[in-house]
Design a protein around this motif. Structure first.
Motif, PDB file in Angstrom:
ATOM      1  N   HIS A  33       6.098  -5.564  -1.187  1.00  0.00           N
ATOM      2  CA  HIS A  33       6.198  -7.484  -0.782  1.00  0.00           C
ATOM      3  C   HIS A  33       6.894  -8.003  -0.306  1.00  0.00           C
ATOM      4  CE1 HIS A  33       6.256 -12.343  -1.747  1.00  0.00           C
ATOM      5  NE2 HIS A  33       5.550 -11.422  -1.011  1.00  0.00           N
ATOM      6  N   CYS A  34       8.826  -6.793  -0.472  1.00  0.00           N
ATOM      7  CA  CYS A  34       9.127  -7.120   0.735  1.00  0.00           C
ATOM      8  C   CYS A  34       8.824  -6.438   1.938  1.00  0.00           C
ATOM      9  CB  CYS A  34      11.358  -6.611   0.633  1.00  0.00           C
ATOM     10  SG  CYS A  34      11.472  -6.997  -0.963  1.00  0.00           S
ATOM     11  N   PHE A  35       8.319  -4.878   2.374  1.00  0.00           N
ATOM     12  CA  PHE A  35       7.819  -4.400   3.099  1.00  0.00           C
ATOM     13  C   PHE A  35       6.758  -5.204   3.924  1.00  0.00           C
ATOM     14  CE2 PHE A  35       4.953  -1.938   4.785  1.00  0.00           C
ATOM     15  CZ  PHE A  35       5.529  -0.961   6.505  1.00  0.00           C
ATOM     16  N   VAL A  36       5.803  -5.796   2.558  1.00  0.00           N
ATOM     17  CA  VAL A  36       4.583  -6.841   3.701  1.00  0.00           C
ATOM     18  C   VAL A  36       5.242  -7.718   4.430  1.00  0.00           C
ATOM     19  CG1 VAL A  36       2.384  -8.243   2.988  1.00  0.00           C
ATOM     20  CG2 VAL A  36       3.270  -6.049   2.525  1.00  0.00           C
ATOM     21  N   THR A  37       6.191  -8.752   3.553  1.00  0.00           N
ATOM     22  CA  THR A  37       6.782  -9.988   4.369  1.00  0.00           C
ATOM     23  C   THR A  37       7.233  -9.131   6.085  1.00  0.00           C
ATOM     24  OG1 THR A  37       6.950 -10.530   2.000  1.00  0.00           O
ATOM     25  CG2 THR A  37       8.651 -11.706   3.794  1.00  0.00           C
ATOM     26  N   ARG A  38       8.478  -8.401   5.767  1.00  0.00           N
ATOM     27  CA  ARG A  38       9.117  -7.770   6.744  1.00  0.00           C
ATOM     28  C   ARG A  38       8.081  -7.041   7.824  1.00  0.00           C
ATOM     29  NH1 ARG A  38      11.807  -4.112   4.073  1.00  0.00           N
ATOM     30  NH2 ARG A  38      10.510  -2.312   5.261  1.00  0.00           N
ATOM     31  N   LYS A  39       6.907  -6.582   8.003  1.00  0.00           N
ATOM     32  CA  LYS A  39       5.853  -6.317   9.036  1.00  0.00           C
ATOM     33  C   LYS A  39       4.999  -7.628   8.917  1.00  0.00           C
ATOM     34  CE  LYS A  39       7.587  -2.385   8.920  1.00  0.00           C
ATOM     35  NZ  LYS A  39       8.654  -1.941  10.562  1.00  0.00           N
ATOM     36  N   MET A  64      -1.525  -7.745  -8.481  1.00  0.00           N
ATOM     37  CA  MET A  64      -0.619  -7.322  -8.911  1.00  0.00           C
ATOM     38  C   MET A  64       1.075  -7.248  -9.672  1.00  0.00           C
ATOM     39  SD  MET A  64       2.769  -6.405  -8.497  1.00  0.00           S
ATOM     40  CE  MET A  64       3.506  -7.332  -6.308  1.00  0.00           C
ATOM     41  N   TYR A  65       1.536  -9.227  -8.708  1.00  0.00           N
ATOM     42  CA  TYR A  65       1.572  -9.897  -9.755  1.00  0.00           C
ATOM     43  C   TYR A  65       1.436 -10.847 -10.837  1.00  0.00           C
ATOM     44  CZ  TYR A  65       5.449  -9.902  -6.758  1.00  0.00           C
ATOM     45  OH  TYR A  65       6.782  -9.825  -5.471  1.00  0.00           O
ATOM     46  N   ALA A  66      -0.059 -10.986 -10.611  1.00  0.00           N
ATOM     47  CA  ALA A  66      -0.566 -11.741 -11.884  1.00  0.00           C
ATOM     48  C   ALA A  66      -0.264 -10.124 -13.946  1.00  0.00           C
ATOM     49  CB  ALA A  66      -1.732 -11.546 -12.095  1.00  0.00           C
ATOM     50  N   LYS A  67      -0.802  -8.970 -12.784  1.00  0.00           N
ATOM     51  CA  LYS A  67      -0.891  -7.891 -13.329  1.00  0.00           C
ATOM     52  C   LYS A  67       0.595  -6.850 -14.384  1.00  0.00           C
ATOM     53  CE  LYS A  67      -5.540  -6.412 -12.203  1.00  0.00           C
ATOM     54  NZ  LYS A  67      -6.435  -6.125 -11.817  1.00  0.00           N
ATOM     55  N   VAL A  91       0.162   0.333  -8.678  1.00  0.00           N
ATOM     56  CA  VAL A  91       1.635  -0.564  -8.865  1.00  0.00           C
ATOM     57  C   VAL A  91       1.242  -0.791  -9.783  1.00  0.00           C
ATOM     58  CG1 VAL A  91       2.959  -2.601  -8.669  1.00  0.00           C
ATOM     59  CG2 VAL A  91       2.350  -0.415  -6.436  1.00  0.00           C
ATOM     60  N   ALA A  92      -0.291  -2.379 -10.091  1.00  0.00           N
ATOM     61  CA  ALA A  92      -0.502  -3.112 -10.921  1.00  0.00           C
ATOM     62  C   ALA A  92      -0.647  -2.135 -12.113  1.00  0.00           C
ATOM     63  CB  ALA A  92      -1.977  -3.454 -10.446  1.00  0.00           C
ATOM     64  N   ASP A  93      -1.502  -0.819 -11.880  1.00  0.00           N
ATOM     65  CA  ASP A  93      -2.205  -0.478 -13.101  1.00  0.00           C
ATOM     66  C   ASP A  93      -0.763   0.552 -14.173  1.00  0.00           C
ATOM     67  OD1 ASP A  93      -4.074   1.410 -14.542  1.00  0.00           O
ATOM     68  OD2 ASP A  93      -3.477   2.954 -14.489  1.00  0.00           O
ATOM     69  N   LEU A  94       0.704   0.631 -13.284  1.00  0.00           N
ATOM     70  CA  LEU A  94       1.323   0.685 -13.922  1.00  0.00           C
ATOM     71  C   LEU A  94       2.550  -0.039 -14.431  1.00  0.00           C
ATOM     72  CD1 LEU A  94       2.330   4.035 -11.492  1.00  0.00           C
ATOM     73  CD2 LEU A  94       1.766   4.312 -13.969  1.00  0.00           C
ATOM     74  N   GLY A  95       2.386  -1.423 -14.126  1.00  0.00           N
ATOM     75  CA  GLY A  95       3.404  -2.532 -14.021  1.00  0.00           C
ATOM     76  C   GLY A  95       4.547  -2.059 -13.695  1.00  0.00           C
ATOM     77  N   ALA A  96       4.343  -1.593 -12.466  1.00  0.00           N
ATOM     78  CA  ALA A  96       6.116  -1.428 -11.643  1.00  0.00           C
ATOM     79  C   ALA A  96       6.220  -2.150 -11.254  1.00  0.00           C
ATOM     80  CB  ALA A  96       5.652   0.130 -10.759  1.00  0.00           C
ATOM     81  N   LEU A  97       6.681  -3.190 -11.679  1.00  0.00           N
ATOM     82  CA  LEU A  97       7.538  -4.521 -11.147  1.00  0.00           C
ATOM     83  C   LEU A  97       8.671  -4.307  -9.618  1.00  0.00           C
ATOM     84  CD1 LEU A  97       6.772  -7.299 -10.913  1.00  0.00           C
ATOM     85  CD2 LEU A  97       8.461  -7.625 -12.303  1.00  0.00           C
ATOM     86  N   ASP A  98       9.155  -3.657  -9.912  1.00  0.00           N
ATOM     87  CA  ASP A  98      10.211  -3.562  -8.889  1.00  0.00           C
ATOM     88  C   ASP A  98       9.574  -2.401  -7.914  1.00  0.00           C
ATOM     89  OD1 ASP A  98      12.954  -4.003 -10.658  1.00  0.00           O
ATOM     90  OD2 ASP A  98      12.813  -2.048 -10.897  1.00  0.00           O
ATOM     91  N   TRP A  99       8.432  -1.148  -7.812  1.00  0.00           N
ATOM     92  CA  TRP A  99       7.458  -1.160  -6.723  1.00  0.00           C
ATOM     93  C   TRP A  99       6.939  -1.665  -5.629  1.00  0.00           C
ATOM     94  CZ3 TRP A  99       6.007   3.144  -4.018  1.00  0.00           C
ATOM     95  CH2 TRP A  99       6.433   3.814  -3.960  1.00  0.00           C
ATOM     96  N   GLY A 100       6.182  -2.654  -7.314  1.00  0.00           N
ATOM     97  CA  GLY A 100       5.898  -4.423  -6.053  1.00  0.00           C
ATOM     98  C   GLY A 100       6.788  -5.402  -5.666  1.00  0.00           C
ATOM     99  N   ILE A 101       7.924  -5.193  -5.640  1.00  0.00           N
ATOM    100  CA  ILE A 101       8.716  -6.305  -5.450  1.00  0.00           C
ATOM    101  C   ILE A 101       9.116  -5.624  -3.560  1.00  0.00           C
ATOM    102  CG2 ILE A 101      11.147  -7.122  -5.235  1.00  0.00           C
ATOM    103  CD1 ILE A 101      10.642  -7.714  -8.257  1.00  0.00           C
ATOM    104  N   ARG A 102       9.180  -4.622  -3.869  1.00  0.00           N
ATOM    105  CA  ARG A 102       9.714  -3.246  -2.572  1.00  0.00           C
ATOM    106  C   ARG A 102       8.481  -3.342  -1.947  1.00  0.00           C
ATOM    107  NH1 ARG A 102       9.676   2.835  -3.453  1.00  0.00           N
ATOM    108  NH2 ARG A 102       9.260   2.910  -1.301  1.00  0.00           N
TER     109      ARG A 102
END
Length: 599
Positions: free
Chosen positions: A339-345, A360-363, A326-337
């Protein structure tokens, strides 16, 4: 109560006991549900059922962080705390939670307890494992002595555990001597010895013992395959894999991981798709393989497939494997999604997951979110500090990166090579020459040795700051052979400074080292063109053609509604959208024209 009564109690369970066991066997017990089960046991006075009590202790200890504490508290207050079965369950629970010291201490307490605890072969199995994994050599010697005194050395289970323990210490002479003295050996005993030699780097002896083994099972083959995979000898690993009469998921996953580590992700994917049965480890190996080999889009596609599969749910390893993609592509929407999964689980309790989120967020340019996650973390490790320092560096926040570095040292963390690379990178991004030289000279202070990447970082900093003489001197004096990255960086700095003399000195070596690197040719051609050296311009064009170097095609990557799209110059993939794209560009041009006329 006589022996027959005891036996009948162990066989005949009441309906309440069965119900309690069923509750304990549920796949997803939480701390709250286990406390309720404990209350249920106390209310119905069924904690005297030793098998039920042992099951409760093992289930309770599987709950992260606090579960083992409650299990131990229950054990300490139990009336059956000297029963062998209960004691062995508690010792094993400590080992499973990597609490090796507590396991050995509990054994010592039980030995000196006057109520008559007598260890058995299962006791010594847990203790040997605890000593081996904690590298407690002297404690291991003491356990070996107790095994000998109590007459368990002839026991297959206990003696095999001791062979494994000495293997983990790296004491293969002791391990082999014990193995030779065993009156009876099982296939497990042979496998443990093979694994010991393989783990300690003696692959020749491991292979000889493997071939001497009277029978070979999946575990034996897996040990040898894993050993070959670790040294990237994929030909030998594949030969054994093809030779196996039966393969299990471990065999397939190990060979897939090996191909990924070698960079051959196509072979790995072919095997992954061929696997008759997959588990989460297999998915993680393949996703991680794509991420490590910079095939980030493939990693995301495979993760999508995993999510659509109802059999497995991503765990911390999956998340840590996919976030770099995700960080390599800069796919922020993927990263946020994610992050939500990580928090939920509730996977954000794991330090490595939070560290991967910070990276990921920094990149992806969201440095404030990275800082917020860092501040909210209850526990940090060195990798966490490194991720934030590097994240601030690549976002041009050198001052903040150096402040975090100072805070890290104040918190008692000792920098490693990655930390100092992040600090040098921060200085490099912001052109802090003196600060960069200061921290480069501080390696001795931390008992570290700078690698070629640290030299490269400082050379780039000096070069782009115009200190070309100092940079060239550092190249000559560094204890490493100069590589293409360092040379290209220095050549680029010379070109920027229009230092033709230095360029002439370095260009031959740079082209020989990386004949395919189009950036060097373009820089040289442009420099000679600016200096009106047209013969040299033609020479560079000819060299470029002769060496087969082609200018890298420009491309851009954007994320639209969770889809990562790649646009390549001259590509015809998006012909249907071309009209719309030019329409929008036309409108933007009109707006810009109107804005220009208004100002």
């Amino acid at each position: 109560m006589n022996i027959n009564d005891n036996q009948s109690q162990s066989i005949i369970w009441t309906q309440i006991e069965r119900k309690c066991l069923l509750l304990l066997q549920q796949r997803k017990n939480s701390k709250l549900s286990l406390l309720q089960i404990h209350a249920f046991m106390l209310r119905h006075s069924i904690e005297s059922n030793l098998k039920l009590l042992a099951k409760f202790i093992s289930t309770c200890s599987s709950i992260p962080f606090t579960g083992i504490l409650h299990a131990r508290r229950l054990f300490d207050h139990s009336l059956h705390r000297t029963d062998n079965f209960i004691c062995n369950t508690m010792l094993k629970a400590h080992v499973d939670n990597r609490q090796f010291k507590q396991c050995i201490t509990l054994y010592q307490l039980l030995r000196f307890d006057l109520t008559g605890f007598i260890p058995d072969n299962y006791t010594f199995s847990s203790l040997a494992k605890a000593c081996g994994l904690s590298k407690g050599f002297w404690e291991g010697q003491e356990i070996h002595n107790h095994v000998l005194k109590l007459g368990f050395l002839s026991n297959l289970f206990a003696s095999t555990s001791l062979v494994d323990m000495y293997s983990k210490f790296g004491s293969m002479n002791y391990a082999h001597k014990l193995f030779d003295e065993m009156p009876v050996r099982s296939q497990v005993s042979w496998t443990v010895l093979v694994d010991g030699y393989a783990r300690n780097g003696d692959l020749i002896t491991a292979r000889n013992i493997f071939h001497q083994s009277p029978a070979k099972d999946c575990a034996s083959y897996n040990v040898m395959i894993d050993a070959y995979v670790k040294i990237l000898d994929m030909d030998s690993a594949r030969y054994l894999f093809d030779e196996m009469p039966e393969r299990n998921v471990v065999s397939w996953t190990s060979i897939i991981d090996g191909y990924c580590n070698q960079g051959d992700v196509n072979s790995a994917r072919l095997l992954f798709d061929t696997m008759p049965n997959k588990n989460l480890y297999s998915w993680n190996a393949m996703i991680g393989g794509y991420s490590r080999n910079k095939q980030s889009r493939e990693a995301l596609r495979l993760f999508d497939r995993l999510e659509s599969c109802s059999w497995f749910e991503p765990d911390t390893v999956t998340i840590v494997s996919i976030l770099p993609a995700v960080a390599d592509l800069g796919a922020l929407d993927w990263g946020i999604r994610l992050h939500c999964f990580v928090t939920r689980k509730k996977l954000d309790r794991a330090t490595n997951v939070c560290t991967a989120l910070i990276d990921m967020y920094a990149k992806c340019g969201e440095i404030e979110k990275a800082i917020r996650i860092f501040k909210e973390m209850p526990e940090k490790e060195l990798a966490t500090w490194n991720a934030l320092i590097n994240g601030l560096a690549i976002n041009g926040k050198a001052k903040e990166a150096l402040e975090v570095f100072s805070n890290m040292k104040r918190n008692g963390f000792i920098p490693n090579e990655i930390t100092l690379l992040g600090v040098l990178s921060a200085c490099n991004h912001s052109g802090l020459v003196e600060e960069g030289k200061k921290w480069f000279n501080a390696f001795d202070e931390f008992n570290l040795k700078p690698g070629i990447e640290h030299y490269g970082c400082l050379i780039h900093l000096l070069g782009k700051s115009g200190c070309l003489e100092e940079a060239e001197k550092l190249i000559e004096e560094m204890p490493y052979d100069v590589n293409g990255v360092v040379l290209s960086s220095f050549l680029s700095a010379c070109g920027f400074a229009k230092d033709v003399e230095r360029v002439e000195r370095m260009k031959k070596k740079a082209i020989e080292m990386e004949p395919w690197n189009d950036g060097n040719y373009v820089m040289l051609r442009n420099l000679y063109a600016e200096e009106r050296k047209w013969n040299e311009v033609e020479e560079i064009k000819g060299l470029m053609k002769k060496k087969g170097a082609k200018k890298e095609i420009g491309f851009s990557v954007i994320e639209v509604e969770g889809r990562v799209l790649e646009f390549i110059a001259g590509d015809q993939m998006y012909q249907e959208e071309e009209t719309m794209i030019f329409f929008i560009l036309g409108n933007l041009f009109l707006h810009m024209t109107d804005y220009g006329s208004c100002t």
